[in-house]
Design a protein around this motif. Structure first.
Motif, PDB file in Angstrom:
ATOM      1  N   ALA A   1       8.093   5.294 124.169  1.00  0.00           N
ATOM      2  CA  ALA A   1       9.129   5.925 124.981  1.00  0.00           C
ATOM      3  C   ALA A   1       9.504   5.024 126.149  1.00  0.00           C
ATOM      4  O   ALA A   1      10.662   4.981 126.581  1.00  0.00           O
ATOM      5  CB  ALA A   1       8.650   7.281 125.495  1.00  0.00           C
ATOM      6  N   ASN A   2       8.530   4.295 126.669  1.00  0.00           N
ATOM      7  CA  ASN A   2       8.796   3.377 127.781  1.00  0.00           C
ATOM      8  C   ASN A   2       9.504   2.115 127.307  1.00  0.00           C
ATOM      9  O   ASN A   2      10.416   1.615 127.961  1.00  0.00           O
ATOM     10  CB  ASN A   2       7.471   2.995 128.452  1.00  0.00           C
ATOM     11  CG  ASN A   2       7.648   1.955 129.535  1.00  0.00           C
ATOM     12  OD1 ASN A   2       8.168   2.236 130.615  1.00  0.00           O
ATOM     13  ND2 ASN A   2       7.204   0.735 129.277  1.00  0.00           N
ATOM     14  N   SER A   3       9.070   1.587 126.164  1.00  0.00           N
ATOM     15  CA  SER A   3       9.677   0.363 125.614  1.00  0.00           C
ATOM     16  C   SER A   3       9.489   0.364 124.109  1.00  0.00           C
ATOM     17  O   SER A   3       8.401   0.066 123.609  1.00  0.00           O
ATOM     18  CB  SER A   3       9.031  -0.884 126.225  1.00  0.00           C
ATOM     19  OG  SER A   3       9.531  -2.060 125.614  1.00  0.00           O
ATOM     20  N   LEU A   4      10.536   0.690 123.393  1.00  0.00           N
ATOM     21  CA  LEU A   4      10.455   0.844 121.948  1.00  0.00           C
ATOM     22  C   LEU A   4      10.057  -0.457 121.251  1.00  0.00           C
ATOM     23  O   LEU A   4       9.409  -0.441 120.205  1.00  0.00           O
ATOM     24  CB  LEU A   4      11.803   1.329 121.402  1.00  0.00           C
ATOM     25  CG  LEU A   4      11.865   1.665 119.910  1.00  0.00           C
ATOM     26  CD1 LEU A   4      10.893   2.785 119.577  1.00  0.00           C
ATOM     27  CD2 LEU A   4      13.291   2.043 119.512  1.00  0.00           C
ATOM     28  N   GLN A   5      10.406  -1.598 121.843  1.00  0.00           N
ATOM     29  CA  GLN A   5      10.186  -2.877 121.187  1.00  0.00           C
ATOM     30  C   GLN A   5       8.792  -3.453 121.418  1.00  0.00           C
ATOM     31  O   GLN A   5       8.419  -4.426 120.772  1.00  0.00           O
ATOM     32  CB  GLN A   5      11.228  -3.896 121.685  1.00  0.00           C
ATOM     33  CG  GLN A   5      12.674  -3.467 121.481  1.00  0.00           C
ATOM     34  CD  GLN A   5      12.971  -3.109 120.042  1.00  0.00           C
ATOM     35  OE1 GLN A   5      12.555  -3.825 119.133  1.00  0.00           O
ATOM     36  NE2 GLN A   5      13.682  -2.009 119.823  1.00  0.00           N
ATOM     37  N   THR A   6       8.016  -2.873 122.318  1.00  0.00           N
ATOM     38  CA  THR A   6       6.688  -3.408 122.598  1.00  0.00           C
ATOM     39  C   THR A   6       5.775  -3.197 121.394  1.00  0.00           C
ATOM     40  O   THR A   6       5.565  -2.063 120.960  1.00  0.00           O
ATOM     41  CB  THR A   6       6.062  -2.735 123.828  1.00  0.00           C
ATOM     42  OG1 THR A   6       6.897  -2.970 124.967  1.00  0.00           O
ATOM     43  CG2 THR A   6       4.673  -3.309 124.114  1.00  0.00           C
ATOM     44  N   PRO A   7       5.214  -4.274 120.830  1.00  0.00           N
ATOM     45  CA  PRO A   7       4.368  -4.131 119.636  1.00  0.00           C
ATOM     46  C   PRO A   7       3.007  -3.520 119.966  1.00  0.00           C
ATOM     47  O   PRO A   7       2.476  -3.691 121.070  1.00  0.00           O
ATOM     48  CB  PRO A   7       4.219  -5.565 119.131  1.00  0.00           C
ATOM     49  CG  PRO A   7       4.422  -6.426 120.340  1.00  0.00           C
ATOM     50  CD  PRO A   7       5.404  -5.689 121.201  1.00  0.00           C
ATOM     51  N   VAL A   8       2.453  -2.811 118.971  1.00  0.00           N
ATOM     52  CA  VAL A   8       1.165  -2.137 119.132  1.00  0.00           C
ATOM     53  C   VAL A   8       0.310  -2.390 117.896  1.00  0.00           C
ATOM     54  O   VAL A   8       0.778  -2.251 116.765  1.00  0.00           O
ATOM     55  CB  VAL A   8       1.342  -0.609 119.321  1.00  0.00           C
ATOM     56  CG1 VAL A   8      -0.019   0.082 119.384  1.00  0.00           C
ATOM     57  CG2 VAL A   8       2.162  -0.307 120.566  1.00  0.00           C
ATOM     58  N   ILE A   9      -0.950  -2.756 118.124  1.00  0.00           N
ATOM     59  CA  ILE A   9      -1.936  -2.837 117.048  1.00  0.00           C
ATOM     60  C   ILE A   9      -2.892  -1.667 117.214  1.00  0.00           C
ATOM     61  O   ILE A   9      -3.503  -1.504 118.275  1.00  0.00           O
ATOM     62  CB  ILE A   9      -2.728  -4.156 117.085  1.00  0.00           C
ATOM     63  CG1 ILE A   9      -1.800  -5.349 116.858  1.00  0.00           C
ATOM     64  CG2 ILE A   9      -3.840  -4.140 116.024  1.00  0.00           C
ATOM     65  CD1 ILE A   9      -2.507  -6.699 116.961  1.00  0.00           C
ATOM     66  N   PHE A  10      -3.004  -0.822 116.205  1.00  0.00           N
ATOM     67  CA  PHE A  10      -3.940   0.294 116.213  1.00  0.00           C
ATOM     68  C   PHE A  10      -5.287  -0.159 115.665  1.00  0.00           C
ATOM     69  O   PHE A  10      -5.347  -0.879 114.656  1.00  0.00           O
ATOM     70  CB  PHE A  10      -3.414   1.433 115.331  1.00  0.00           C
ATOM     71  CG  PHE A  10      -2.852   2.599 116.099  1.00  0.00           C
ATOM     72  CD1 PHE A  10      -3.204   2.851 117.404  1.00  0.00           C
ATOM     73  CD2 PHE A  10      -1.967   3.478 115.481  1.00  0.00           C
ATOM     74  CE1 PHE A  10      -2.695   3.936 118.101  1.00  0.00           C
ATOM     75  CE2 PHE A  10      -1.453   4.567 116.160  1.00  0.00           C
ATOM     76  CZ  PHE A  10      -1.822   4.790 117.474  1.00  0.00           C
ATOM     77  N   ILE A  11      -6.373   0.272 116.303  1.00  0.00           N
ATOM     78  CA  ILE A  11      -7.715   0.079 115.740  1.00  0.00           C
ATOM     79  C   ILE A  11      -8.402   1.442 115.712  1.00  0.00           C
ATOM     80  O   ILE A  11      -8.213   2.256 116.607  1.00  0.00           O
ATOM     81  CB  ILE A  11      -8.549  -0.939 116.543  1.00  0.00           C
ATOM     82  CG1 ILE A  11      -8.651  -0.541 118.021  1.00  0.00           C
ATOM     83  CG2 ILE A  11      -7.956  -2.332 116.422  1.00  0.00           C
ATOM     84  CD1 ILE A  11      -9.495  -1.489 118.853  1.00  0.00           C
ATOM     85  N   SER A  12      -9.183   1.683 114.650  1.00  0.00           N
ATOM     86  CA  SER A  12      -9.789   3.005 114.525  1.00  0.00           C
ATOM     87  C   SER A  12     -10.961   2.977 113.556  1.00  0.00           C
ATOM     88  O   SER A  12     -10.978   2.200 112.603  1.00  0.00           O
ATOM     89  CB  SER A  12      -8.761   4.031 114.043  1.00  0.00           C
ATOM     90  OG  SER A  12      -9.379   5.293 113.828  1.00  0.00           O
TER      91      SER A  12
END
Length: 220
Positions: free
Chosen positions: A69-80
């Motif tokens: 919501a703050n920055s749609l283009q910011t990439p994210v790597i999920f770890i779980s």
């Protein structure tokens, strides 16, 4: 290029290890142990988030919603460490760019992070030119003119270690720790074998043997 990366991992030991590995790549790392702390930093908009799904307060799903919501283009790597299939699908639906199930090797996270940064920000993939070789760190390839040299993963890691430390003497113990990690239990002679293979495949490299200590790469 020095990227700003925010790491959210509630396990203190794993957080420390991952931070150390990522910092060795020259990236600026800010680490968080809880979702509330990470939430307060969302407005800073780093270049990439590495986000654990299972957190003690706010889960990763809520955080990625607010990050996007703050920055749609910011990439994210999920770890779980939870159900890989469910987390991967839900993460993709919420906008994650990559997913890494636990347990994983820290070097794998470094590689995935580097490749994602390269893909998103279109940085120059040429890490360094060691005549007559061209080294492409993001794609982990080496060329001699237009011919690709087939290196194993450890051979490539050793090459990068040498190129980042040209002129510096590296002990067998230092090489062993960097390539195999602190969980390796065995003879340090595996280092000699790895250096021998790299020399054979890249004969124009000038790698000096420092008897009783280790190796040093110098410009030929």
């Amino acid at each position: 290029m020095s990227f700003r990366i925010y790491l959210v991992e509630d396990d203190p030991n794993l957080n420390l290890v991952l931070t150390s590995y990522l910092q060795k790549e020259g990236w600026q790392i800010s680490s968080f142990l809880a979702g509330v702390e990470a939430r307060q930093a969302i407005h800073n908009t780093p270049d990439l988030w590495i986000l654990d799904i299972m957190l003690p307060d706010i889960d990763g799903y809520q955080l990625i919603r607010e990050i996007k919501a703050n920055s749609l283009q910011t990439p994210v790597i999920f770890i779980s460490a939870r159900d890989a299939d469910i987390d991967r699908v839900v993460g993709l639906e919420l906008g994650s760019d990559d997913y890494l199930p636990k347990p994983f090797l820290p070097r794998e996270l470094v590689i995935r992070t580097r490749r994602l940064l390269e893909r998103v920000y279109h940085t120059n993939t040429t890490f360094q030119t060691i005549p007559p070789y061209s080294i492409y760190e993001a794609s982990r390839t080496v060329k001699l003119q237009e011919t690709i040299i087939d290196l194993t993963s450890k051979e490539f890691d050793l090459l990068i270690l040498f190129t980042k430390n040209q002129g510096r003497a590296l002990s067998r113990e230092q090489i062993l720790m960097h390539i195999w990690g602190d969980n390796y239990f065995g003879s340090d002679r595996v280092v000699d074998d790895l250096v021998r293979r790299l020399r054979k495949k890249m004969s124009f490299l000038s790698i000096e043997t420092m008897y009783g200590y280790g190796y040093r790469m110098v410009r030929s």
